[in-house]
Motif scaffolding. Sequence first.
Motif, PDB file in Angstrom:
ATOM      1  N   GLU A   1      11.872   3.547   8.287  1.00 18.08           N
ATOM      2  CA  GLU A   1      10.802   4.552   8.212  1.00 18.08           C
ATOM      3  C   GLU A   1      10.508   4.913   6.760  1.00 18.08           C
ATOM      4  O   GLU A   1       9.354   5.011   6.344  1.00 18.08           O
ATOM      5  CB  GLU A   1      11.180   5.823   8.988  1.00 18.08           C
ATOM      6  CG  GLU A   1      11.204   5.656  10.508  1.00 18.08           C
ATOM      7  CD  GLU A   1       9.886   5.104  11.061  1.00 18.08           C
ATOM      8  OE1 GLU A   1       8.826   5.558  10.613  1.00 18.08           O
ATOM      9  OE2 GLU A   1       9.956   4.195  11.927  1.00 18.08           O
ATOM     10  N   ARG A   2      11.577   5.109   5.978  1.00 15.37           N
ATOM     11  CA  ARG A   2      11.399   5.492   4.571  1.00 15.37           C
ATOM     12  C   ARG A   2      10.773   4.373   3.750  1.00 15.37           C
ATOM     13  O   ARG A   2      10.183   4.618   2.697  1.00 15.37           O
ATOM     14  CB  ARG A   2      12.757   5.849   3.957  1.00 15.37           C
ATOM     15  CG  ARG A   2      13.357   7.129   4.476  1.00 15.37           C
ATOM     16  CD  ARG A   2      14.768   7.235   3.947  1.00 15.37           C
ATOM     17  NE  ARG A   2      15.396   8.499   4.288  1.00 15.37           N
ATOM     18  CZ  ARG A   2      16.712   8.698   4.212  1.00 15.37           C
ATOM     19  NH1 ARG A   2      17.519   7.728   3.819  1.00 15.37           N
ATOM     20  NH2 ARG A   2      17.220   9.868   4.516  1.00 15.37           N
ATOM     21  N   MET A   3      10.947   3.140   4.214  1.00 13.67           N
ATOM     22  CA  MET A   3      10.432   1.994   3.454  1.00 13.67           C
ATOM     23  C   MET A   3       8.994   1.650   3.795  1.00 13.67           C
ATOM     24  O   MET A   3       8.358   0.878   3.094  1.00 13.67           O
ATOM     25  CB  MET A   3      11.321   0.768   3.694  1.00 13.67           C
ATOM     26  CG  MET A   3      12.629   0.866   2.956  1.00 13.67           C
ATOM     27  SD  MET A   3      13.541  -0.668   3.099  1.00 13.67           S
ATOM     28  CE  MET A   3      14.916  -0.295   1.991  1.00 13.67           C
ATOM     29  N   LYS A   4       8.490   2.208   4.871  1.00 10.55           N
ATOM     30  CA  LYS A   4       7.101   1.939   5.245  1.00 10.55           C
ATOM     31  C   LYS A   4       6.156   2.605   4.247  1.00 10.55           C
ATOM     32  O   LYS A   4       6.522   3.578   3.595  1.00 10.55           O
ATOM     33  CB  LYS A   4       6.827   2.479   6.645  1.00 10.55           C
ATOM     34  CG  LYS A   4       7.440   1.614   7.743  1.00 10.55           C
ATOM     35  CD  LYS A   4       7.082   2.166   9.110  1.00 10.55           C
ATOM     36  CE  LYS A   4       7.686   1.290  10.202  1.00 10.55           C
ATOM     37  NZ  LYS A   4       7.642   1.960  11.520  1.00 10.55           N
TER      38      LYS A   4
ATOM     39  N   SER B   1       5.605  -7.207  -1.352  1.00  5.25           N
ATOM     40  CA  SER B   1       5.703  -5.880  -1.951  1.00  5.25           C
ATOM     41  C   SER B   1       5.375  -5.992  -3.443  1.00  5.25           C
ATOM     42  O   SER B   1       5.686  -7.005  -4.070  1.00  5.25           O
ATOM     43  CB  SER B   1       7.121  -5.332  -1.754  1.00  5.25           C
ATOM     44  OG  SER B   1       7.352  -4.268  -2.639  1.00  5.25           O
ATOM     45  N   ARG B   2       4.742  -4.970  -3.990  1.00  6.71           N
ATOM     46  CA  ARG B   2       4.352  -5.006  -5.403  1.00  6.71           C
ATOM     47  C   ARG B   2       5.533  -5.315  -6.318  1.00  6.71           C
ATOM     48  O   ARG B   2       5.389  -5.968  -7.340  1.00  6.71           O
ATOM     49  CB  ARG B   2       3.737  -3.645  -5.780  1.00  6.71           C
ATOM     50  CG  ARG B   2       3.391  -3.511  -7.255  1.00  6.71           C
ATOM     51  CD  ARG B   2       2.701  -2.185  -7.562  1.00  6.71           C
ATOM     52  NE  ARG B   2       2.424  -2.046  -8.973  1.00  6.71           N
ATOM     53  CZ  ARG B   2       1.375  -2.588  -9.592  1.00  6.71           C
ATOM     54  NH1 ARG B   2       0.502  -3.284  -8.913  1.00  6.71           N
ATOM     55  NH2 ARG B   2       1.204  -2.426 -10.889  1.00  6.71           N
ATOM     56  N   TYR B   3       6.695  -4.821  -5.962  1.00  4.46           N
ATOM     57  CA  TYR B   3       7.854  -4.968  -6.849  1.00  4.46           C
ATOM     58  C   TYR B   3       8.900  -5.948  -6.332  1.00  4.46           C
ATOM     59  O   TYR B   3      10.036  -5.940  -6.777  1.00  4.46           O
ATOM     60  CB  TYR B   3       8.486  -3.596  -7.123  1.00  4.46           C
ATOM     61  CG  TYR B   3       7.527  -2.659  -7.819  1.00  4.46           C
ATOM     62  CD1 TYR B   3       7.105  -2.920  -9.122  1.00  4.46           C
ATOM     63  CD2 TYR B   3       7.029  -1.544  -7.180  1.00  4.46           C
ATOM     64  CE1 TYR B   3       6.211  -2.083  -9.767  1.00  4.46           C
ATOM     65  CE2 TYR B   3       6.128  -0.687  -7.810  1.00  4.46           C
ATOM     66  CZ  TYR B   3       5.731  -0.962  -9.107  1.00  4.46           C
ATOM     67  OH  TYR B   3       4.845  -0.132  -9.740  1.00  4.46           O
TER      68      TYR B   3
ATOM     69  N   SER C   1       3.465   4.926  -1.760  1.00  5.56           N
ATOM     70  CA  SER C   1       2.211   4.730  -1.035  1.00  5.56           C
ATOM     71  C   SER C   1       2.115   3.304  -0.500  1.00  5.56           C
ATOM     72  O   SER C   1       1.516   3.067   0.531  1.00  5.56           O
ATOM     73  CB  SER C   1       1.019   5.086  -1.920  1.00  5.56           C
ATOM     74  OG  SER C   1       1.042   4.274  -3.068  1.00  5.56           O
ATOM     75  N   GLN C   2       2.688   2.351  -1.219  1.00  8.13           N
ATOM     76  CA  GLN C   2       2.604   0.955  -0.767  1.00  8.13           C
ATOM     77  C   GLN C   2       3.825   0.507   0.024  1.00  8.13           C
ATOM     78  O   GLN C   2       3.838  -0.587   0.576  1.00  8.13           O
ATOM     79  CB  GLN C   2       2.426   0.032  -1.969  1.00  8.13           C
ATOM     80  CG  GLN C   2       1.212   0.400  -2.803  1.00  8.13           C
ATOM     81  CD  GLN C   2       1.050  -0.512  -3.992  1.00  8.13           C
ATOM     82  OE1 GLN C   2       0.852  -1.711  -3.856  1.00  8.13           O
ATOM     83  NE2 GLN C   2       1.161   0.046  -5.182  1.00  8.13           N
ATOM     84  N   GLY C   3       4.849   1.330   0.019  1.00  5.17           N
ATOM     85  CA  GLY C   3       6.062   0.949   0.732  1.00  5.17           C
ATOM     86  C   GLY C   3       6.864  -0.089  -0.032  1.00  5.17           C
ATOM     87  O   GLY C   3       6.488  -0.495  -1.133  1.00  5.17           O
ATOM     88  N   PHE C   4       7.963  -0.507   0.568  1.00  4.82           N
ATOM     89  CA  PHE C   4       8.892  -1.408  -0.118  1.00  4.82           C
ATOM     90  C   PHE C   4       9.005  -2.763   0.568  1.00  4.82           C
ATOM     91  O   PHE C   4       9.740  -3.625   0.125  1.00  4.82           O
ATOM     92  CB  PHE C   4      10.294  -0.776  -0.161  1.00  4.82           C
ATOM     93  CG  PHE C   4      10.308   0.546  -0.871  1.00  4.82           C
ATOM     94  CD1 PHE C   4      10.400   0.596  -2.257  1.00  4.82           C
ATOM     95  CD2 PHE C   4      10.225   1.730  -0.168  1.00  4.82           C
ATOM     96  CE1 PHE C   4      10.401   1.814  -2.925  1.00  4.82           C
ATOM     97  CE2 PHE C   4      10.236   2.961  -0.825  1.00  4.82           C
ATOM     98  CZ  PHE C   4      10.310   3.009  -2.205  1.00  4.82           C
TER      99      PHE C   4
END
Length: 150
Positions: free
Chosen positions: A12-15, A134-136, A21-24
């Motif tokens: 849930e925290r990673m969404k 994911s962006r990162y 805003s983009q999640g993980f």
Amino acid sequence: MKLSPEEQKLLERMKPGLYSSQGFLGADSRRPSVIIDTDRSTLEGLDVAAEDIAAKLREIMDVASGAFGTPVEIPDVGHAVFYESMGRIPCPFGDGVHRKGEVRLTTPDDVEFRFTPLSIHMIEHHGFFQGHGSRYRLEPDTIAAALGLV
Ligand SMILES: [Zn+2]
């Protein structure tokens, strides 16, 4: 497979939206523990520790953030620029808060890597390189090679 309550909470925290805003997880549909296990075997195959990658990234971040947005040369790796961003972001694993801002590291072949204080922390303490798309997201083998660790 059914998720444990802890893993459900982590998911849930990673969404997108809650902590970032983009999640993980990007477009990755794998559960976080599977992403972590897969990346761990990649690193074991290379005989590189996630901690060594994190240490090297932190070194680069320290140098780049000290240059206040000016590109800095990282010998044998490329150049890095720190992009300041206000605010702090909690670790989705629930063990602390990290400052925002990102480093863009560009190799001589023009490959760009992006990472943040939180991504370094998650690699070091949770072996988590984030989901594909994911962006990162950092691919463990690609970043290890770029940092001269393999
Ligand atoms: Zn953490």
